[in-house]
Design an enzyme around this catalytic site. Structure first.
Site, PDB file in Angstrom:
ATOM      1  N   ASP A  60     -15.092  -2.614   9.393  1.00 33.79           N
ATOM      2  CA  ASP A  60     -15.770  -3.120   8.194  1.00 33.79           C
ATOM      3  C   ASP A  60     -16.697  -4.281   8.553  1.00 33.79           C
ATOM      4  OD1 ASP A  60     -14.096  -1.311   7.012  1.00 33.79           O
ATOM      5  OD2 ASP A  60     -12.839  -2.780   5.984  1.00 33.79           O
ATOM      6  N   ASN A 102      -9.631  -1.797  10.762  1.00 28.43           N
ATOM      7  CA  ASN A 102      -8.409  -1.220  10.181  1.00 28.43           C
ATOM      8  C   ASN A 102      -8.002  -0.018  11.017  1.00 28.43           C
ATOM      9  OD1 ASN A 102      -8.082  -2.641   7.447  1.00 28.43           O
ATOM     10  ND2 ASN A 102     -10.239  -2.101   7.494  1.00 28.43           N
ATOM     11  N   GLU A 119     -13.475  -6.839   9.633  1.00 27.63           N
ATOM     12  CA  GLU A 119     -12.148  -6.493  10.158  1.00 27.63           C
ATOM     13  C   GLU A 119     -12.133  -5.069  10.661  1.00 27.63           C
ATOM     14  OE1 GLU A 119      -8.920  -6.216   7.487  1.00 27.63           O
ATOM     15  OE2 GLU A 119     -10.070  -5.305   5.884  1.00 27.63           O
ATOM     16  N   GLU A 174       0.816  -1.214   0.000  1.00 31.24           N
ATOM     17  CA  GLU A 174       0.000   0.000   0.000  1.00 31.24           C
ATOM     18  C   GLU A 174       0.859   1.278   0.000  1.00 31.24           C
ATOM     19  OE1 GLU A 174      -3.757  -0.834   2.641  1.00 31.24           O
ATOM     20  OE2 GLU A 174      -2.184  -2.273   3.097  1.00 31.24           O
ATOM     21  N   GLY A 180      -7.359   4.195   4.926  1.00 33.22           N
ATOM     22  CA  GLY A 180      -6.975   5.092   3.836  1.00 33.22           C
ATOM     23  C   GLY A 180      -7.428   6.515   4.137  1.00 33.22           C
ATOM     24  N   SER A 221      -5.076  -5.435   1.653  1.00 30.26           N
ATOM     25  CA  SER A 221      -5.256  -5.187   0.221  1.00 30.26           C
ATOM     26  C   SER A 221      -5.746  -6.420  -0.522  1.00 30.26           C
ATOM     27  CB  SER A 221      -3.956  -4.711  -0.433  1.00 30.26           C
ATOM     28  OG  SER A 221      -3.515  -3.531   0.157  1.00 30.26           O
ATOM     29  N   TYR A 266      -7.132  -1.607  -6.465  1.00 32.74           N
ATOM     30  CA  TYR A 266      -6.059  -0.737  -6.953  1.00 32.74           C
ATOM     31  C   TYR A 266      -5.877  -0.672  -8.465  1.00 32.74           C
ATOM     32  CZ  TYR A 266      -4.844  -0.977  -2.056  1.00 32.74           C
ATOM     33  OH  TYR A 266      -4.896  -0.909  -0.704  1.00 32.74           O
ATOM     34  N   ARG A 296     -11.315   2.175  11.105  1.00 26.88           N
ATOM     35  CA  ARG A 296     -12.470   1.941  10.229  1.00 26.88           C
ATOM     36  C   ARG A 296     -12.896   0.495  10.457  1.00 26.88           C
ATOM     37  NH1 ARG A 296     -10.684   1.490   4.860  1.00 26.88           N
ATOM     38  NH2 ARG A 296     -11.231  -0.688   5.099  1.00 26.88           N
TER      39      ARG A 296
HETATM   40  N1  LIG Z   1     -16.448 -13.976   4.895  1.00 24.67           N
HETATM   41  C1  LIG Z   1     -16.563 -13.231   3.809  1.00 24.67           C
HETATM   42  N2  LIG Z   1     -17.716 -13.238   3.086  1.00 24.67           N
HETATM   43  C2  LIG Z   1     -17.860 -12.481   1.970  1.00 24.67           C
HETATM   44  N3  LIG Z   1     -16.886 -11.687   1.473  1.00 24.67           N
HETATM   45  C3  LIG Z   1     -15.709 -11.637   2.142  1.00 24.67           C
HETATM   46  C4  LIG Z   1     -15.493 -12.391   3.347  1.00 24.67           C
HETATM   47  N4  LIG Z   1     -14.238 -12.128   3.773  1.00 24.67           N
HETATM   48  C5  LIG Z   1     -13.695 -11.286   2.891  1.00 24.67           C
HETATM   49  N5  LIG Z   1     -14.557 -10.980   1.896  1.00 24.67           N
HETATM   50  C6  LIG Z   1     -14.282 -10.126   0.724  1.00 24.67           C
HETATM   51  O1  LIG Z   1     -12.870 -10.019   0.568  1.00 24.67           O
HETATM   52  C7  LIG Z   1     -12.435  -8.658   0.750  1.00 24.67           C
HETATM   53  C8  LIG Z   1     -11.110  -8.622   1.479  1.00 24.67           C
HETATM   54  O2  LIG Z   1     -11.201  -9.295   2.706  1.00 24.67           O
HETATM   55  P1  LIG Z   1     -10.679  -8.667   4.061  1.00 24.67           P
HETATM   56  O3  LIG Z   1     -10.912  -9.653   5.144  1.00 24.67           O
HETATM   57  O4  LIG Z   1     -11.296  -7.330   4.246  1.00 24.67           O
HETATM   58  O5  LIG Z   1      -9.116  -8.554   3.821  1.00 24.67           O
HETATM   59  P2  LIG Z   1      -8.119  -7.301   3.641  1.00 24.67           P
HETATM   60  O6  LIG Z   1      -7.507  -7.097   4.993  1.00 24.67           O
HETATM   61  O7  LIG Z   1      -7.111  -7.766   2.644  1.00 24.67           O
HETATM   62  O8  LIG Z   1      -8.931  -6.110   3.201  1.00 24.67           O
HETATM   63  C9  LIG Z   1     -13.579  -7.995   1.504  1.00 24.67           C
HETATM   64  O9  LIG Z   1     -13.591  -6.614   1.275  1.00 24.67           O
HETATM   65  C10 LIG Z   1     -14.795  -8.715   0.895  1.00 24.67           C
HETATM   66  O10 LIG Z   1     -15.072  -8.212  -0.412  1.00 24.67           O
HETATM   67 MG   LIG Z   2     -10.664  -5.334   4.069  1.00 21.74          MG
END
Ligand SMILES: Nc1ncnc2c1ncn2[C@@H]1O[C@H](COP(=O)(O)OP(=O)(O)O)[C@@H](O)[C@H]1O
Ligand SMILES: [Mg+2]
Length: 367
Positions: A286, A310, A308, A13, A314, A176, A245, A284
């Site tokens: 999510d 964060n 998650e 990032e 950003g 990411s 990205y 943030r």
């Molecule tokens: N359990 C889940 N069900 C549906 N979509 C998911 C799930 N986990 C992750 N995603 C999708 O994958 C993306 C990235 O996952 P995330 O856990 O936020 O990782 P990162 O820390 O890389 O952002 C999320 O923004 C969402 O679009």
């Molecule tokens: Mg995420």
């Protein structure tokens, strides 16, 4: 105040961090602060101030590698006069407690949450355990570790029998969407786990949620507050690296179209989630909001889960964190000013606690 804005860094990032730092620097100046640019190259080296200034002024989109031992470049950090540090390095070596630890050792106030909560939020397995222990909703998951997996993958797979596709597989520490797979079929699980193990020694396997992605911005110190909600509508199957990205398909909607009850629940849980990780400053949070079943007996939105937290969101001109605060009545210059104020308050409290320990030791020693 003189605010050292730390940006760039080793993670994927890097470029986003440069863009975040530009936005924050402008806002800090609008709030009456003086910005001291502190750039970290992709190889971890601290760069010369002229180069960092050029990047902040828009002349460079990323910092070139320095190619020296990192430790030999620390002079660029140590030679500046700053009252507060504003770390804006996303991902590993920035958002994960390491940079926060450096700020602590320098005994300078710094923006954002502390070492423990930064590290805990960055590690998805640890964060889920803490959130669960606080009674907060996370999706059903299992953790696969490299050692046992390489010895007996069949045993690992046997623990995953209850998951039905789509199943998400992700490195425990990451960002990411790097190394994340949406597994459409159980026969692909093994490959997905092996892929995620390229990026971390522990991997999360979790239930895929069919629904909406919502985000909430949290701000505060002793008392945390939540912003209005935003929504990410991925341009692809999920919000993957390319969608974040490389392509321009995702939509960032703010405020999200939600009924008042669901919005209030999400905001309350966002604050509880950050508090459960021991956080202050900013985050943030999510969420994944399950789509209601077509024949659900009760109309309205479905269940939601914290995806998650964060701790260094950003901060570019289009990023959700500043946008959500703007929509909640806190313009970006007031937002960064408040973050600097929290950093100073926290530093003062930390000193007071430290003095308390020393005072107590002196008392018991003189008895
Ligand atoms: N359990 C889940 N069900 C549906 N979509 C998911 C799930 N986990 C992750 N995603 C999708 O994958 C993306 C990235 O996952 P995330 O856990 O936020 O990782 P990162 O820390 O890389 O952002 C999320 O923004 C969402 O679009
Ligand atoms: Mg995420």
């Amino acid at each position: 105040m003189n605010v050292g804005v730390i940006f760039g860094g080793r993670s994927v990032e890097h470029k986003v961090s440069v863009a975040s730092a530009r936005t924050v620097s402008r806002a800090l100046e609008d709030a009456g602060h003086r910005v001291v640019p502190l750039g970290i190259a992709p190889d971890g080296c601290w760069v010369h101030h002229d180069l960092a200034s050029r990047a902040l002024a828009g002349g460079l989109d990323d910092l070139p590698p320095v190619g020296a031992p990192v430790v030999s470049t620390f002079g660029h950090l140590l030679s500046v006069e700053v009252d507060v540090l504003f770390p804006l390095v996303h991902g590993t070596w920035g958002e994960d407690g390491t940079l926060q630890g450096l700020c602590e050792m320098l005994d300078l106030p710094y923006v954002g949450t502390g070492v423990l909560s930064s590290a805990a939020a960055m590690d998805k397995a640890v964060a889920k355990q803490l959130l669960q222990a606080a009674g907060l909703p996370v999706v059903d998951y299992e953790v696969i570790s490299r050692g046992p997996w390489s010895e007996d993958p069949e045993d690992g797979l046997s623990r995953l029998g209850r998951f039905e596709p789509p199943i998400f597989v992700k490195p425990s520490v990451g960002g990411s969407s790097v190394g994340i797979s949406k597994v459409p079929d159980k026969s692909c699980l093994r490959t997905a786990i092996d892929l995620a193990l390229r990026f971390d020694d522990r991997v999360i396997v979790e239930a895929g949620i069919d629904g909406r992605e919502l985000e909430c911005a949290v701000l505060g110190y002793q008392e945390l507050e939540a912003s209005v909600l935003g929504e990410i509508v991925p341009g692809k199957d999920f919000y993957d690296y390319a969608d974040k990205y490389l392509e321009d398909g995702a939509q960032l909607l703010a405020p999200a179209d939600l009924d008042d009850g669901t919005a209030a629940d999400l905001r309350a849980v966002a604050v509880d989630a950050f508090a459960a990780l021991g956080g202050w400053g900013m985050a943030r949070v999510d969420f994944l909001l399950e789509a209601p079943a077509p024949l659900a007996p009760v109309p309205g939105d479905g269940r939601f889960y914290i995806n998650e937290v964060n701790t260094l969101p950003g901060f570019t001109s289009i990023s959700m964190y500043p946008r959500l605060w703007e929509l909640s009545g806190v313009p970006i210059s007031a937002l960064v000013d408040r973050l600097v104020e929290i950093a100073v308050e926290r530093h003062r409290d930390r000193r007071r606690l430290d003095d308390g320990i020393k005072g107590w030791i002196a008392e018991v020693s003189s008895e």
